[in-house]
Design a protein around this motif. Structure first.
Motif, short mmCIF file in Angstrom:
data_model
loop_
_atom_site.label_atom_id
_atom_site.label_comp_id
_atom_site.label_asym_id
_atom_site.label_seq_id
_atom_site.Cartn_x
_atom_site.Cartn_y
_atom_site.Cartn_z
N GLU A 154 0.82 -1.22 0.00
CA GLU A 154 0.00 0.00 0.00
C GLU A 154 0.85 1.27 0.00
O GLU A 154 0.48 2.27 -0.61
N GLU A 155 2.01 1.22 0.65
CA GLU A 155 2.90 2.38 0.55
C GLU A 155 3.36 2.52 -0.91
O GLU A 155 3.50 3.63 -1.42
N GLY A 156 3.56 1.40 -1.56
CA GLY A 156 3.87 1.44 -2.99
C GLY A 156 2.74 2.10 -3.77
O GLY A 156 2.97 2.93 -4.65
N THR A 215 4.84 7.04 13.20
CA THR A 215 5.24 7.75 11.98
C THR A 215 4.15 7.67 10.92
O THR A 215 3.88 8.65 10.23
N ASP A 216 3.50 6.51 10.79
CA ASP A 216 2.35 6.48 9.87
C ASP A 216 1.24 7.42 10.36
O ASP A 216 0.45 7.93 9.56
N ARG A 217 1.20 7.65 11.65
CA ARG A 217 0.19 8.59 12.16
C ARG A 217 0.54 10.04 11.78
O ARG A 217 -0.35 10.85 11.53
N GLU A 244 -6.64 3.50 3.54
CA GLU A 244 -5.60 2.47 3.65
C GLU A 244 -4.72 2.71 4.89
O GLU A 244 -4.32 1.78 5.57
N GLU A 245 -4.44 3.98 5.13
CA GLU A 245 -3.56 4.35 6.24
C GLU A 245 -4.09 3.83 7.57
O GLU A 245 -3.32 3.46 8.46
N ALA A 246 -5.41 3.78 7.70
CA ALA A 246 -6.01 3.33 8.96
C ALA A 246 -5.51 1.93 9.31
O ALA A 246 -5.26 1.62 10.48
N HIS A 247 -5.34 1.08 8.31
CA HIS A 247 -4.86 -0.28 8.58
C HIS A 247 -3.41 -0.26 9.08
O HIS A 247 -3.03 -1.06 9.95
N HIS A 248 -2.61 0.67 8.58
CA HIS A 248 -1.21 0.74 9.00
C HIS A 248 -1.12 1.06 10.48
O HIS A 248 -0.32 0.49 11.22
N MET A 249 -1.98 1.98 10.91
CA MET A 249 -1.96 2.32 12.34
C MET A 249 -2.55 1.22 13.20
O MET A 249 -2.12 1.02 14.32
FE FE2 Z 1 1.24 4.18 5.87
#
Ligand code: FE2
Ligand code: FE2
Length: 483
Positions: A154-156, A215-217, A244-249
């Motif tokens: 997802e960062e990709g 950091t993702d936050r 998508e970011e929500a899953h990273h956190m």
């Molecule tokens: Fe992220």
């Protein structure tokens, strides 16, 4: 195919922006694609490019049910261009252009500024993949390994999101910047990534969880403020990225939470009452709570630096011009222009830390950072609940914003986690109580043994409450073929 909420998979690059009808941009992206794959193969997750990973792929931008889960080899992941739906009546909601129709094209006078904002955001995305590329080998479970790879792909895709904006709206400069994003490397002495925290090492899984929590936050807060942008394509791109970011956190918060759980459960089982009896706790094969606190101190302080200087004329310009707003801008009850408003900023005054009212416009970074700290604290409180439940007497706490800083008001002073200013000698004497020492790092590294058996977890981390996509505990999230 016009813009739609479903994703068009008929092109090499899945999208919901009608790329088939936009041959110039489609060609530009197709030309960029091989370089991207080359970057992914050399800088992406090492050793697992031929494994089958149970990943989610976006098939729609509808908030309910946009994801489809299936086994995918990562280099075959369908990285695509996905923007949140366009609202025809959307306006510029703040700054001197407030009330104008949102821009569908780049306003000429703001072109350079806007490009810079897109490039800075874009640069962080591949950087974190580079930082995390060796972690698969020491994954504490297949579940965690899958989560790591999900974050990575997802960062990709977030890189693709920014590259699409560059290719579509910024002409030749945009193309050059898109190339540059593939050329910089995290931690490289000659061509480093643009921001400090993205050049630090992520040497172990605890660092990875702390990174995705803290950091993702920061990434979330930056995306939230760009999602307010008067430049509509940027806003729509960021809105989808946030889902998508929500899953990273989630990965970060539950990763640390499960680490805490394993520690406290082992302490209880062994009858250890004192969380500071570090040697006894470590003998159990779990990470002691004071070390978790030090890791949090480190990652929190590095992430605070990402907000930039508390007082910033650039930040004021970004706001005035309508390019970058505040967190939840449209929900704030004020005039959204802030010509005479003030905002309290913590500053160093005659050797003391004081709160001083500054013009709200120049204090934009400070305000976003404050919102970030509030968000972090909520997560830390949820961690404390995990500890409390077990009856262990210990609380995690975020350090003072002046602690261990390299950017802004506090960069030239030393402060303790509770905000006491220190001499260099005092700092040096106590540093290792507040930040991970070499010995702490060595201990954590000693625990980083791969645990790849289905349904098994390394000693230092507990199993999750529920599986990804509701899969059972022994689900084979990654079918490992090492290539
Ligand atoms: Fe992220
Ligand atoms: Fe991202």
């Amino acid at each position: 195919m016009p813009e739609t909420s479903n994703v068009d998979y008929s092109t090499k690059i899945p999208n919901n922006v009608g790329l088939l009808d936009d041959q110039r941009v489609l060609k530009a992206l197709e030309q960029w694609h091989p370089g991207y794959i080359d970057w992914w193969m050399t800088m992406g997750p090492e050793g697992f490019q031929t494994s089958d990973v149970y990943l989610r792929t976006a098939v729609s931008i509808d908030p309910k049910g946009w994801a489809k889960f299936d086994y995918v080899k990562m280099p075959e992941y369908r990285w695509g261009i996905l923007l949140a739906p366009r609202q025809d009546d959307r306006q510029v909601n703040f700054g001197t252009h407030k009330g104008e129709k949102a821009w569908q094209e780049v306003p000429g006078e703001y072109r350079a500024m806007l490009r810079r904002l897109v490039v800075i955001q874009g640069d962080t995305e591949p950087a974190s993949v580079e930082q995390q590329r060796f972690l698969g080998k020491t994954a504490p479970s297949l579940y965690d390994m899958r989560n790591l790879f999900q974050v990575n792909v997802e960062e990709g895709r977030h890189l693709w999101a920014m590259v699409y904006l560059l290719q579509k709206y910024f002409g030749k400069d945009g193309r050059e910047e898109a190339e540059g994003l593939l050329q910089r490397r995290s931690g490289d002495a000659d061509k480093p990534r643009m921001l400090g925290a993205f050049n630090e090492a992520t040497p172990d899984w605890l660092s990875f969880f702390m990174f995705t929590f803290f950091t993702d936050r920061d990434g979330k807060m930056q995306l939230e403020s760009l999602a307010q942008s008067g430049f509509d394509p940027l806003s729509r791109t960021c809105r989808f990225m946030l889902t998508e970011e929500a899953h990273h956190m989630f990965v970060g918060e539950t990763g640390v939470g499960r680490t805490i759980e394993a520690t406290c459960a082992s302490m209880k089982a062994a009858g250890i009452e004192d969380p500071y009896d570090i040697n006894a706790v470590r003998k159990l094969g779990v990470i002691d709570l004071p070390t978790l606190q030090k890791k949090a101190n480190l990652h929190f302080s590095l992430s605070l630096d990402l907000f930039g200087s508390e007082i910033s004329s650039n930040a004021a310009t970004y706001y005035n011009t309508g390019l970058k707003g505040r967190f939840q801008e449209t929900r704030i009850d004020d005039d959204h222009q802030l010509s005479n408003a003030v905002y309290p900023v913590s500053k160093l005054v005659d050797g003391q830390i004081k709160s001083i009212d500054e013009p709200a416009l120049t204090a934009m970074n400070m305000r976003l950072r404050d919102d970030y700290v509030v968000d972090c604290n909520k997560g830390v409180e949820r961690w404390n609940k995990v500890i409390e439940k077990t009856g262990v007497k210990f609380r995690l706490k975020l350090p003072h914003v002046g602690f261990h800083r390299h950017i802004g008001e506090f960069q030239n002073v030393k402060a303790s986690p509770d905000g006491q200013l220190l001499t260099d000698a005092q700092w040096a004497a106590q540093r290792d109580q507040w930040l991970p020492s070499k010995a702490d790092g060595d201990f954590i590294a000693s625990l980083m043994q791969p645990c790849w058996e289905r349904g098994k977890f390394a000693s230092w981390i507990s199993s999750p409450k529920i599986g990804i996509d509701n899969k059972p505990g022994d689900f084979e999230y990654v079918k490992i073929h090492q290539g």
